[in-house]
Design a protein around this motif. Structure first.
Motif, PDB file in Angstrom:
ATOM      1  N   ARG A 138       5.600  -2.803  -8.346  1.00  0.00           N
ATOM      2  CA  ARG A 138       4.901  -3.505  -6.848  1.00  0.00           C
ATOM      3  C   ARG A 138       3.983  -2.127  -6.261  1.00  0.00           C
ATOM      4  NH1 ARG A 138       8.102  -6.003  -2.152  1.00  0.00           N
ATOM      5  NH2 ARG A 138      10.032  -4.778  -3.155  1.00  0.00           N
ATOM      6  N   THR A 194       3.136  -4.407   2.112  1.00  0.00           N
ATOM      7  CA  THR A 194       4.139  -3.703   1.471  1.00  0.00           C
ATOM      8  C   THR A 194       4.414  -2.387   1.964  1.00  0.00           C
ATOM      9  OG1 THR A 194       3.361  -4.988  -0.328  1.00  0.00           O
ATOM     10  CG2 THR A 194       4.439  -2.929  -0.856  1.00  0.00           C
ATOM     11  N   ILE A 237       2.107  -9.198  -5.981  1.00  0.00           N
ATOM     12  CA  ILE A 237       3.171  -8.836  -5.187  1.00  0.00           C
ATOM     13  C   ILE A 237       3.967  -9.816  -4.672  1.00  0.00           C
ATOM     14  CG2 ILE A 237       3.273  -7.873  -2.683  1.00  0.00           C
ATOM     15  CD1 ILE A 237       0.991  -6.201  -3.160  1.00  0.00           C
TER      16      ILE A 237
END
Length: 299
Positions: free
Chosen positions: A114, A99, A267
């Motif tokens: 997130r 991420t 996620i």
């Protein structure tokens, strides 16, 4: 079934690595895993021929394999020097690094929910490694380095899968790993004993088999659907580590792993939701204004 097979094969590979480490350094195990893994990947040439190895993106493959080799060296070192369950649990922090890397290198926009999952995941990491306590070791940092490099590899694979077939990615990667792992292996070289060879051969076979099942599973279903099945690896490793090596599952490792897995699953779920929303936005536009939308997409 393919994802369950992949998780099981990678778990068994971790056990073989630990068994081989009774004689060999992790760097040597990495070399033999790469060599035997490439040998078991050669059947992928069937039906394709040697043109399967021809790619216009060789330079990108080399960068991807250098990152992957760094992750493998660090990961195998962690498997040998940390409790197996802890090493595997820390490896599941990789989606958190993906991420972050997606923001830094792919220009993706990540919003608050997130980012909250990423923060929660790193809290899980802290629960496992417990910095400042007697339980904290440098080995935990090596395991986290392996997870970060694996995250970088994941980002590179995202780029490759857009233009490269899965069989080429598996085969060319395993072949490139051989020369990349050789210098580190030579620095600690000794010939394996007769009893060590079976674990080295198995580590290559199981690693390639796990990679093969993983790539095929991703062709058949979304990553968000498959992610929960991949975490079976931690359960299998924890049971085998207790049975074979007498390593009990530490409560801090169990709690931290649960937090990391929950954050990673969130996620993956958000990625699935966002991809679904993008598809819904594209479909009406292509049916009503195909020419205009094609121009926007090209931009």
């Amino acid at each position: 079934m393919l994802m369950l097979g992949s998780a099981s094969l990678f778990a068994l590979m971790a056990v073989c690595i630990r068994l081989a480490s009774a004689q060999l350094h992790p760097f040597q195990i990495t070399f033999f895993r790469s060599g035997f893994g490439a040998l078991f990947a050669l059947p992928l040439l069937h039906g394709h021929g040697w043109q399967l190895l021809r790619t216009p993106r060789l330079g990108f493959y080399i960068v991807r394999c250098v990152l992957g080799m760094g992750g493998m060296l660090a990961g195998f070192w962690a498997i040998v020097n940390l409790p197996l369950a802890e090493a595997v649990a820390l490896s599941y922090s990789s989606p958190l690094f993906v991420t972050i890397g997606a923001v830094l290198f792919l220009g993706e926009v990540v919003r608050m929910r997130r980012w909250s999952a990423v923060v929660a995941g790193f809290i899980g990491v802290l629960v496992i490694v417990r910095p400042g306590s007697d339980a904290f070791t440098g080995g935990s940092l090596v395991a986290l380095l392996a997870a970060a490099l694996t995250g970088a590899v994941t980002i590179s694979i995202k780029s490759l899968t857009g233009s490269e077939p899965a069989d080429r990615i598996v085969l060319l990667t395993t072949l490139l790993w051989i020369p990349l792992s050789l210098p580190a292996a030579l620095s600690v070289w000794q010939w394996p004993h007769a009893g060590t060879w079976p674990w080295l051969v198995l580590s290559g076979a199981l690693g390639t088999g796990g990679h093969f099942c993983w790539t095929r599973a991703l062709r058949l279903a979304d990553a968000s659907l498959l992610a929960p099945f991949s975490y079976l690896q931690l359960l299998i490793v924890a049971l085998l580590a207790w049975w074979i090596f007498g390593e009990p599952l530490d409560r801090h490792t169990a709690a931290g792993a649960a937090i990391i897995i929950a954050a990673s699953l969130y996620i993956a779920w958000r990625e699935h939701r966002l991809a679904h929303e993008r598809r819904q936005q594209v479909a009406p536009a292509t049916s009503v204004e195909p020419t205009i939308w094609a121009g926007r997409r090209d931009q």
